[in-house]
Design a protein around this motif. Structure first.
Motif, PDB file in Angstrom:
ATOM      1  N   THR A  10       0.686  -1.032   0.101  1.00  0.00           N
ATOM      2  CA  THR A  10      -0.211  -0.099   0.143  1.00  0.00           C
ATOM      3  C   THR A  10       0.616   1.474   0.276  1.00  0.00           C
ATOM      4  O   THR A  10       0.896   1.786  -0.907  1.00  0.00           O
ATOM      5  CB  THR A  10      -0.674   0.072   1.722  1.00  0.00           C
ATOM      6  OG1 THR A  10      -1.588  -1.200   0.878  1.00  0.00           O
ATOM      7  CG2 THR A  10      -1.738   1.147   1.092  1.00  0.00           C
ATOM      8  N   GLY A  12       4.451   1.213   0.188  1.00  0.00           N
ATOM      9  CA  GLY A  12       5.434   0.992  -0.749  1.00  0.00           C
ATOM     10  C   GLY A  12       6.682   0.416   0.058  1.00  0.00           C
ATOM     11  O   GLY A  12       7.836  -0.245   0.107  1.00  0.00           O
ATOM     12  N   HIS A  13       7.086  -0.231   1.595  1.00  0.00           N
ATOM     13  CA  HIS A  13       7.660  -0.668   1.374  1.00  0.00           C
ATOM     14  C   HIS A  13       7.998  -2.110   1.530  1.00  0.00           C
ATOM     15  O   HIS A  13       9.274  -2.929   0.907  1.00  0.00           O
ATOM     16  CB  HIS A  13       7.055  -0.904   3.416  1.00  0.00           C
ATOM     17  CG  HIS A  13       7.369   0.646   4.157  1.00  0.00           C
ATOM     18  ND1 HIS A  13       6.258   0.989   4.354  1.00  0.00           N
ATOM     19  CD2 HIS A  13       8.130   1.721   5.096  1.00  0.00           C
ATOM     20  CE1 HIS A  13       6.096   2.330   4.592  1.00  0.00           C
ATOM     21  NE2 HIS A  13       7.006   2.546   5.785  1.00  0.00           N
ATOM     22  N   PHE A  84      -2.921  -7.212  11.101  1.00  0.00           N
ATOM     23  CA  PHE A  84      -3.604  -8.342  11.391  1.00  0.00           C
ATOM     24  C   PHE A  84      -2.949  -9.786  11.957  1.00  0.00           C
ATOM     25  O   PHE A  84      -3.637 -10.207  11.701  1.00  0.00           O
ATOM     26  CB  PHE A  84      -5.617  -8.276  12.050  1.00  0.00           C
ATOM     27  CG  PHE A  84      -5.874  -7.239  11.887  1.00  0.00           C
ATOM     28  CD1 PHE A  84      -6.005  -6.002  12.967  1.00  0.00           C
ATOM     29  CD2 PHE A  84      -6.550  -7.022  10.523  1.00  0.00           C
ATOM     30  CE1 PHE A  84      -6.965  -4.687  12.159  1.00  0.00           C
ATOM     31  CE2 PHE A  84      -7.200  -6.115  10.239  1.00  0.00           C
ATOM     32  CZ  PHE A  84      -7.434  -4.358  11.244  1.00  0.00           C
ATOM     33  N   THR A 118       5.695  -4.977   9.252  1.00  0.00           N
ATOM     34  CA  THR A 118       4.496  -4.092   9.530  1.00  0.00           C
ATOM     35  C   THR A 118       4.690  -2.761  10.196  1.00  0.00           C
ATOM     36  O   THR A 118       5.768  -3.349  10.272  1.00  0.00           O
ATOM     37  CB  THR A 118       4.753  -5.482  10.861  1.00  0.00           C
ATOM     38  OG1 THR A 118       5.684  -5.239  11.977  1.00  0.00           O
ATOM     39  CG2 THR A 118       4.609  -6.918  10.896  1.00  0.00           C
ATOM     40  N   THR A 120       4.578  -2.197  13.580  1.00  0.00           N
ATOM     41  CA  THR A 120       5.496  -2.146  15.019  1.00  0.00           C
ATOM     42  C   THR A 120       6.398  -3.683  15.182  1.00  0.00           C
ATOM     43  O   THR A 120       6.498  -4.508  14.168  1.00  0.00           O
ATOM     44  CB  THR A 120       4.767  -2.036  16.164  1.00  0.00           C
ATOM     45  OG1 THR A 120       3.702  -3.567  16.371  1.00  0.00           O
ATOM     46  CG2 THR A 120       3.704  -1.376  16.194  1.00  0.00           C
ATOM     47  N   GLY A 123       4.280  -6.696  15.980  1.00  0.00           N
ATOM     48  CA  GLY A 123       2.973  -6.687  15.718  1.00  0.00           C
ATOM     49  C   GLY A 123       2.933  -7.715  14.589  1.00  0.00           C
ATOM     50  O   GLY A 123       1.678  -7.376  13.487  1.00  0.00           O
TER      51      GLY A 123
HETATM   52  C1  LIG Z   1      -6.416  -2.869   8.552  1.00  0.00           C
HETATM   53  C2  LIG Z   1      -4.733  -2.362   8.517  1.00  0.00           C
HETATM   54  C3  LIG Z   1      -4.018  -3.543   9.984  1.00  0.00           C
HETATM   55  C4  LIG Z   1      -2.402  -3.649  10.038  1.00  0.00           C
HETATM   56  N1  LIG Z   1      -2.382  -4.285  10.638  1.00  0.00           N
HETATM   57  C5  LIG Z   1      -1.066  -4.412  11.080  1.00  0.00           C
HETATM   58  C6  LIG Z   1      -0.750  -5.429  12.563  1.00  0.00           C
HETATM   59  O1  LIG Z   1      -1.732  -6.320  12.744  1.00  0.00           O
HETATM   60  N2  LIG Z   1       0.521  -5.550  12.856  1.00  0.00           N
HETATM   61  C7  LIG Z   1       1.801  -4.286  12.553  1.00  0.00           C
HETATM   62  O2  LIG Z   1       2.705  -4.302  12.667  1.00  0.00           O
HETATM   63  N3  LIG Z   1       0.800  -3.658  11.789  1.00  0.00           N
HETATM   64  C8  LIG Z   1      -0.248  -3.510  11.038  1.00  0.00           C
HETATM   65  N4  LIG Z   1      -0.480  -3.603  10.079  1.00  0.00           N
HETATM   66  C9  LIG Z   1       0.534  -1.708   8.901  1.00  0.00           C
HETATM   67  C10 LIG Z   1       0.870  -2.182   8.259  1.00  0.00           C
HETATM   68  O3  LIG Z   1       1.101  -3.294   8.637  1.00  0.00           O
HETATM   69  C11 LIG Z   1       2.125  -1.662   7.288  1.00  0.00           C
HETATM   70  O4  LIG Z   1       1.452  -0.554   7.433  1.00  0.00           O
HETATM   71  C12 LIG Z   1       2.303  -1.471   5.936  1.00  0.00           C
HETATM   72  O5  LIG Z   1       3.141  -2.942   6.876  1.00  0.00           O
HETATM   73  C13 LIG Z   1       3.382  -1.554   5.500  1.00  0.00           C
HETATM   74  O6  LIG Z   1       3.610  -1.706   4.271  1.00  0.00           O
HETATM   75  P1  LIG Z   1       3.776  -1.224   2.796  1.00  0.00           P
HETATM   76  O7  LIG Z   1       4.005   0.055   3.246  1.00  0.00           O
HETATM   77  O8  LIG Z   1       4.384  -2.292   1.836  1.00  0.00           O
HETATM   78  O9  LIG Z   1       1.610  -0.948   2.623  1.00  0.00           O
HETATM   79  C14 LIG Z   1      -1.722  -2.833   9.429  1.00  0.00           C
HETATM   80  C15 LIG Z   1      -2.210  -1.661   8.372  1.00  0.00           C
HETATM   81  C16 LIG Z   1      -3.947  -1.319   8.284  1.00  0.00           C
HETATM   82  C17 LIG Z   1      -3.943  -0.710   7.072  1.00  0.00           C
END
Ligand SMILES: Cc1cc2nc3c(=O)[nH]c(=O)nc-3n(C[C@H](O)[C@H](O)[C@H](O)COP(=O)(O)O)c2cc1C
Length: 203
Positions: A10, A12-13, A84, A118, A120, A123
């Motif tokens: 979503t 970019g990571h 999640f 994640t 955190t 997480g």
């Molecule tokens: C609906 C939703 C649920 C998420 N659940 C978690 C989670 O359980 N633990 C966590 O550390 N981050 C959680 N995140 C954060 C995402 O993991 C984080 O935005 C993502 O790793 C970024 O990667 P990306 O830049 O490739 O999208 C959640 C984000 C969203 C939108």
């Protein structure tokens, strides 16, 4: 020998990690590395609301994968952010379209591997990868992770992702932290490791 890197991102990571995975895989002689993303299921409006439109410009050019492309690969390395403690729904939806491949046993004996991100530190990095492996095993894939020969996963000198299950990155609660050098090194290692296994199996 084809290595498919299939990701959802979503913000970019995961895309950044996917590029590092690709770099590593390309180091293996004879590896043809293909980068694909799964279809987005969120509307443009929603993506705007969650502040994702700008980040997406970095990977909009990556072609969307078709299910049939999975069958052509010798190894598939899947990348998904955590939702999640599990894979993102976009990836789940794509995988749920692979029943036809499963019925034909089309992925049996291919190498499968997973990386994640994640917000955190605790997480759900491990749960996301391990629960993803279930799908790979149902498909009869040979699961590979990030071996401890990538010794930098032992570091306690800095905050870092990376585990024997696969390369990971920690984004921070607001997503402002991009993958660190150590995390990218883990991703490169995993890409090379998986491609090397696929090359051996292809012989
Ligand atoms: C609906 C939703 C649920 C998420 N659940 C978690 C989670 O359980 N633990 C966590 O550390 N981050 C959680 N995140 C954060 C995402 O993991 C984080 O935005 C993502 O790793 C970024 O990667 P990306 O830049 O490739 O999208 C959640 C984000 C969203 C939108």
């Amino acid at each position: 020998m084809k290595v498919l890197i299939l990701f959802y991102s979503t913000y970019g990571h995961i895309y950044k990690m996917a590029e590092a995975i690709a770099e590593g895989a390309r180091e293996v002689d004879g590896a043809e590395v293909i980068l694909r993303r799964v279809p987005e299921t969120l509307s443009e409006d929603l993506l705007k609301q969650i502040g994702a439109l700008e980040a997406r410009k970095a990977f909009d050019h990556i072609p969307v994968c078709t299910v049939d492309e999975l069958a052509l690969a010798d190894a598939i390395i899947f990348g998904t952010p955590t939702r999640f403690g599990n894979m993102a729904g976009q990836m789940r939806q794509f995988l749920d379209g692979t029943g036809g491949l499963w019925a034909k046993g089309a992925l049996i004996g291919k190498v499968g591997s997973v990386f994640t991100s994640t917000a955190t530190q605790h997480g759900g990095q491990e749960s996301t990868i391990l629960s993803f492996h279930t799908t790979l095993l149902h498909h009869g894939m040979i699961v590979a992770g990030l071996p401890y020969s990538f010794s930098n996963q032992n570091t306690i000198e800095e905050i870092s992702g990376g585990s024997p299950y696969g390369a990971t990155t920690i984004t921070g609660g607001d997503g402002s932290r991009m993958p660190s050098e150590n995390e990218l090194a883990g991703a490169r290692f995993q890409g090379k490791h998986v491609a090397a296994i696929a090359a051996k199996l292809a012989n």
